[in-house]
Every structure is written in structure tokens, then in C-alpha cells.
Design a protein around this motif. Structure first.
Motif, PDB file in Angstrom:
ATOM      1  N   PHE A   1       0.873  -1.173   0.000  1.00 12.02           N
ATOM      2  CA  PHE A   1       0.000   0.000   0.000  1.00 12.02           C
ATOM      3  C   PHE A   1       0.907   1.218   0.000  1.00 12.02           C
ATOM      4  CE2 PHE A   1      -2.289  -3.382   2.027  1.00 12.02           C
ATOM      5  CZ  PHE A   1      -3.596  -3.252   1.591  1.00 12.02           C
ATOM      6  N   LEU A   2       0.799   2.048  -1.050  1.00 10.20           N
ATOM      7  CA  LEU A   2       1.644   3.244  -1.104  1.00 10.20           C
ATOM      8  C   LEU A   2       0.742   4.458  -0.978  1.00 10.20           C
ATOM      9  CD1 LEU A   2       2.970   0.993  -3.369  1.00 10.20           C
ATOM     10  CD2 LEU A   2       4.817   2.612  -2.980  1.00 10.20           C
ATOM     11  N   PHE A   3       0.775   5.081   0.201  1.00 12.82           N
ATOM     12  CA  PHE A   3      -0.080   6.231   0.489  1.00 12.82           C
ATOM     13  C   PHE A   3       0.699   7.509   0.207  1.00 12.82           C
ATOM     14  CE2 PHE A   3      -1.972   2.926   3.319  1.00 12.82           C
ATOM     15  CZ  PHE A   3      -3.209   2.853   2.671  1.00 12.82           C
ATOM     16  N   VAL A   4       0.198   8.281  -0.742  1.00 14.27           N
ATOM     17  CA  VAL A   4       0.979   9.384  -1.292  1.00 14.27           C
ATOM     18  C   VAL A   4       0.419  10.726  -0.813  1.00 14.27           C
ATOM     19  CG1 VAL A   4       1.736  10.441  -3.445  1.00 14.27           C
ATOM     20  CG2 VAL A   4       1.501   7.969  -3.307  1.00 14.27           C
ATOM     21  N   SER A   5       1.326  11.647  -0.485  1.00 13.63           N
ATOM     22  CA  SER A   5       0.915  12.932   0.102  1.00 13.63           C
ATOM     23  C   SER A   5       0.757  14.058  -0.917  1.00 13.63           C
ATOM     24  CB  SER A   5       1.942  13.356   1.149  1.00 13.63           C
ATOM     25  OG  SER A   5       3.233  13.400   0.563  1.00 13.63           O
TER      26      SER A   5
ATOM     27  N   HIS B   1       6.194   6.315 -12.975  1.00 13.59           N
ATOM     28  CA  HIS B   1       7.433   6.192 -13.768  1.00 13.59           C
ATOM     29  C   HIS B   1       8.259   4.989 -13.365  1.00 13.59           C
ATOM     30  CE1 HIS B   1       7.227  10.643 -14.974  1.00 13.59           C
ATOM     31  NE2 HIS B   1       6.875   9.871 -15.981  1.00 13.59           N
ATOM     32  N   GLU B   2       8.199   4.649 -12.096  1.00 14.12           N
ATOM     33  CA  GLU B   2       8.989   3.511 -11.612  1.00 14.12           C
ATOM     34  C   GLU B   2       8.273   2.181 -11.864  1.00 14.12           C
ATOM     35  OE1 GLU B   2      10.102   4.343  -7.532  1.00 14.12           O
ATOM     36  OE2 GLU B   2      10.961   6.259  -8.113  1.00 14.12           O
ATOM     37  N   GLY B   3       7.092   2.257 -12.429  1.00 16.11           N
ATOM     38  CA  GLY B   3       6.391   1.019 -12.800  1.00 16.11           C
ATOM     39  C   GLY B   3       5.582   0.391 -11.681  1.00 16.11           C
ATOM     40  N   VAL B   4       5.298   1.144 -10.627  1.00 18.49           N
ATOM     41  CA  VAL B   4       4.459   0.597  -9.544  1.00 18.49           C
ATOM     42  C   VAL B   4       3.022   0.516 -10.057  1.00 18.49           C
ATOM     43  CG1 VAL B   4       3.616   0.966  -7.181  1.00 18.49           C
ATOM     44  CG2 VAL B   4       5.953   1.653  -7.799  1.00 18.49           C
ATOM     45  N   PRO B   5       2.372  -0.637  -9.929  1.00 18.80           N
ATOM     46  CA  PRO B   5       1.006  -0.759 -10.454  1.00 18.80           C
ATOM     47  C   PRO B   5       0.038   0.219  -9.758  1.00 18.80           C
ATOM     48  CG  PRO B   5       1.827  -2.876  -9.594  1.00 18.80           C
ATOM     49  CD  PRO B   5       2.883  -1.863  -9.323  1.00 18.80           C
ATOM     50  N   ASP B   6      -0.868   0.769 -10.555  1.00 24.49           N
ATOM     51  CA  ASP B   6      -1.792   1.797 -10.051  1.00 24.49           C
ATOM     52  C   ASP B   6      -2.582   1.344  -8.825  1.00 24.49           C
ATOM     53  OD1 ASP B   6      -1.024   3.585 -11.908  1.00 24.49           O
ATOM     54  OD2 ASP B   6      -2.766   3.342 -13.237  1.00 24.49           O
ATOM     55  N   HIS B   7      -2.944   0.039  -8.784  1.00 20.26           N
ATOM     56  CA  HIS B   7      -3.832  -0.380  -7.688  1.00 20.26           C
ATOM     57  C   HIS B   7      -3.143  -0.320  -6.317  1.00 20.26           C
ATOM     58  CE1 HIS B   7      -1.789  -4.333  -8.322  1.00 20.26           C
ATOM     59  NE2 HIS B   7      -2.022  -4.470  -7.039  1.00 20.26           N
TER      60      HIS B   7
END
Ligand code: UD1
Length: 365
Positions: free
Chosen positions: A142-146, A156-162
Motif C-alpha cells: 500500500f503506497l499512500f501518497v501525500s 514512472h517507476e512502474g508501480v502498479p496503479d492499484h
């Protein structure tokens, strides 16, 4: 169902505080682990008290060390905790060594990792924090972005959107919640600064600014020059203080109003009332943006571009002469106006916990 929340260093405490509260409200079972990366009363305990964070369930008491030693020691002490408790999720915040070390332990044990403040990039691998950010994000589920730039960086780094959730800024949740209480602080009186005279507020602790004695001397001298124009208040970080004393920089410090590290409320009160803030911190760039106070960032880059695009932040570089010129300009020029970055509205932690509750409570039911 169990969540392990991790904190270690001072800037983590403001970030975890609203998350712990929101998890409590949502009925998510949690424990709080403090790695002990920061351990002084004024770097740690005071923040738990002022931000009303429950005492950690566990303190790993790792203390200080080189980058590798500290990271390794956190991993060594955190692994048995995860093995014993078998949580469903480990939550890490920010970009300090505790963030990276605990994410690495959890990921290797097959436990899901949530990273709060994911996606920020300075693109400067000489900063230990940048390495911590990149590796932690790679390992997170889970990548929670500020801020928006984080979403772009992860794409850009290819982390899947979900995996990526743009939720806003938990540090700003804390600021908005405590702003009123901070206004009652008597810190200006205690510093003998209650005459209303303008002052600059300074924090410097990045290894690149304070670990080289000559660099530190030059920066302190430039601040000493600025102190001819207005008072310069400098709550000094232990790393900076130790280095300054070892380098014999007492005369340089004597021209500034040096204090011990301050509590959250005291520092927020000073920031709110400062003519300008001069800093190399990450979080302070965000806090001054919300407060509308001019911020001069003594770095060549920032992982928080929203504070420049929307806010009151300016990168002034690390050259002492340029820093002094920018400060004098800020003193005499018009106060910059800014606007709030998207979703910096005091509800980031609720958004995070909604997403986690959906995922984990639904599964447990
Ligand atoms: C750490 C974070 C940095 C964050 C900063 C906030 C990393 C790589 N760095 O840097 O991103 O901005 O915290 O403060 O994780 N010390 C004390 N008392 C304490 C803690 C530290 O005296 O409670 C002294 C020790 O001499 C120690 C030095 O400060 O060696 C540095 O501490 P450390 O945790 O290694 O890094 P920070 O510079 O605090």
C-alpha cells in the motif's frame, strides 16, 4: 487481525499520531512499536505527550549508530516481534532508517507493508533518506501518497496503479489539529522574544550541511551575519550541536539564539510567528506552506515540489552567501502568497484507514 505501526525518529511521531487515532476509531487492532532510533526526552517522549500518542507497546531501544549499524540493529530487533505477533500489516511512515529497516523485515517475512508518505523523490542518492524512500516503496503493498508528484514518480517507476493511493498529508492533519493549542504556547516569552520584533527561525541537521566542520562553520557565520538584521532563533538538533562543539564553533553559535530541541507545540508557535524559516528539513517545507510563512530551504533539491509550486518554499542552495542574500531578500521583500496543495485538508489519516479497513476488516469478517 493485527496491524503493527512503526515509529523511530522525531518526524515519524507527527505522522503516526492521526493514523493511530483513526485506527482506534475504526476498530482496527493495532500495536505501536518504537524502534528507539531517537531516544532523548526532547526528541521523542515529549512528542508522544503533546500529540497524545499512546505509549509504545514496545520500544526496541536501538539508539544511534552508523547508517548500516543502525539499520541492521533495527532489523535484528524487529524481526522477532513480527515473527511472534504475525501481524497482517506493518505500517511505516516517512523516510528514516526505521522506515526502511522495518519494511524490509516485514516484506521478507511475507507480511504486507503500508508506506505512508510514499513516492516522494529528491533524485539525490547521496541522501540516506532517498535510498530509504526508494527501497521502502519497492517493498510496499500500500503506497499512500501525500502530493501529486509522488503519484507520477511511482508511475514512472512502474508501480502498479492499484497499489498507489493519493490520500493527502498526515503531517498536515496533525498541524491543523494542534494549531489552536500551539497558539497558547509561551515559548516566545520564555525566549525573551515577546516584544513582537521579527525573527528568523532556523533548523539545520542534514549530514550534508552539518557533518563537515568547514561547511557548518560557514553556514553558522552566514546566520550570524543575518543576526545583525533580526534575531535568529535556532533550536539545535543533537547531531548539529555535537558537531558544532567538536569543531569549536561556540563563538559562531553565540551570535544566535540557540535553544534545545523544542516540543511540537512550541516549534509550531515559533514557525507561525516567524518572519521566515530557514531549514534543511523535509516536513518543515510542508508545514510552512500551510502556515503561509516564507521558507528558505538550504538544499539543492526537494522531494516535496508541491511546497514550491503551491506554497511558500524556495530552494536557496547550500552556499552560505546565497543563503544570506535570499534571507535578506525575504526580510525586505513582499511576503509570498501560496495555496494549499491538493488534499492537505486534515483528513489524510481517515482516508488511509478507510482503505485499510475495507481491505482487512472485510477479509476478517
Ligand atoms: C534522522 C533521519 C532524518 C530526519 C531526522 C530528524 C535517517 C537516515 N535520518 O536524522 O531523515 O530528518 O532524524 O531528526 O534516519 N541523537 C541524540 N539524541 C537522539 C537522537 C539522536 O543525541 O534522541 C544524536 C546522536 O549523536 C546521533 C545523531 O544525533 O548519532 C544522529 O541521529 P540519527 O538518528 O542517526 O540521525 P538524525 O540526524 O537525527
Amino acid at each position: 487481525m493485527l496491524i503493527v505501526n512503526v515509529v523511530g525518529a522525531r518526524p515519524n511521531f507527527m505522522k503516526i499520531a492521526p493514523v493511530v487515532k483513526a485506527m482506534c476509531r475504526a476498530g482496527l487492532p493495532q500495536v505501536l512499536v518504537h524502534t528507539g532510533q531517537h531516544y532523548d526526552e526532547r526528541m521523542s517522549h515529549l512528542f508522544f505527550e503533546q500529540l497524545e500518542i499512546p505509549a509504545p507497546d514496545l520500544n526496541l531501544e536501538v539508539g544511534s549508530g552508523s547508517q548500516a549499524l543502525q539499520t541492521a540493529e533495527i532489523m535484528r530487533r524487529f524481526e522477532p516481534v513480527v515473527v511472534e505477533r504475525r501481524p497482517d500489516l506493518v505500517v511505516v511512515v516517512g523516510d528514516v532508517n526505521s522506515t526502511l529497516a522495518c519494511a524490509l523485515v516485514a516484506a521478507k517475512l511475507g507480511i504486507a507493508v503500508a508506506h505512508i508518505e510514499a513516492g516522494l523523490r529528491s533524485f539525490d542518492r547521496t541522501m540516506p533518506e532517498e535510498i530509504n524512500r526508494v527501497v521502502t516503496d519497492t517493498l510496499s503493498d500500500f503506497l499512500f501518497v501525500s502530493e501529486r508528484s509522488g503519484v507520477e514518480n511511482l508511475r514512472h517507476e512502474g508501480v502498479p496503479d492499484h497499489k498507489v493511493h493519493f490520500v493527502g498529508n498526515v503531517m498536515i492533519d496533525t498541524l491543523l489539529r494542534h494549531r489552536q493549542a500551539a497558539a497558547h504556547s509561551d515559548i516566545l516569552r520564555r525566549l525573551g522574544m515577546d516584544s513582537g520584533a521579527p525573527f528568523a527561525l532556523v533548523t539545520l541537521h542534514r549530514p550534508s550541511n552539518v557533518d563537515d566542520p568547514e561547511k557548518l562553520r560557514a553556514l553558522l557565520r552566514a546566520l550570524g551575519e543575518l543576526a545583525r538584521d533580526l534575531a535568529v532563533v535556532f533550536p539545535i538538533h543533537p547531531r548539529t550541536h555535537k558537531n558544532a562543539l567538536e569543531a569549536g564553533l561556540e563563538p559562531e553559535l553565540a551570535r544566535l539564539l540557540i535553544t534545545e530541541p523544542l516540543g511540537y507545540l512550541e516549534f509550531l508557535h515559533l514557525m507561525s510567528n516567524a518572519k521566515m524559516v530557514i531549514t534543511d528539513s523535509g516536513g518543515i517545507q510542508e508545514e510552512t506552506t500551510v502556515l503561509g510563512v516564507p521558507c528558505l530551504t538550504v538544499r539543492e533539491n526537494t522531494e516535496r515540489p508541491a511546497t514550491i509550486e503551491c506554497g511558500t518554499n524556495r530552494l536557496v542552495g547550500t552556499d552560505p552567501t546565497a543563503m544570506l542574500a535570499a534571507a535578506r531578500q525575504a526580510l525586505n521583500g513582499r511576503r509570498p502568497s501560496g495555496r494549499l496543495p491538493e488534499l492537505w485538508d486534515g483528513h489524510a489519516a481517515e482516508r488511509i484507514v478507510d482503505i485499510l479497513a475495507q481491505q482487512f476488516l472485510a477479509k476478517a469478517a
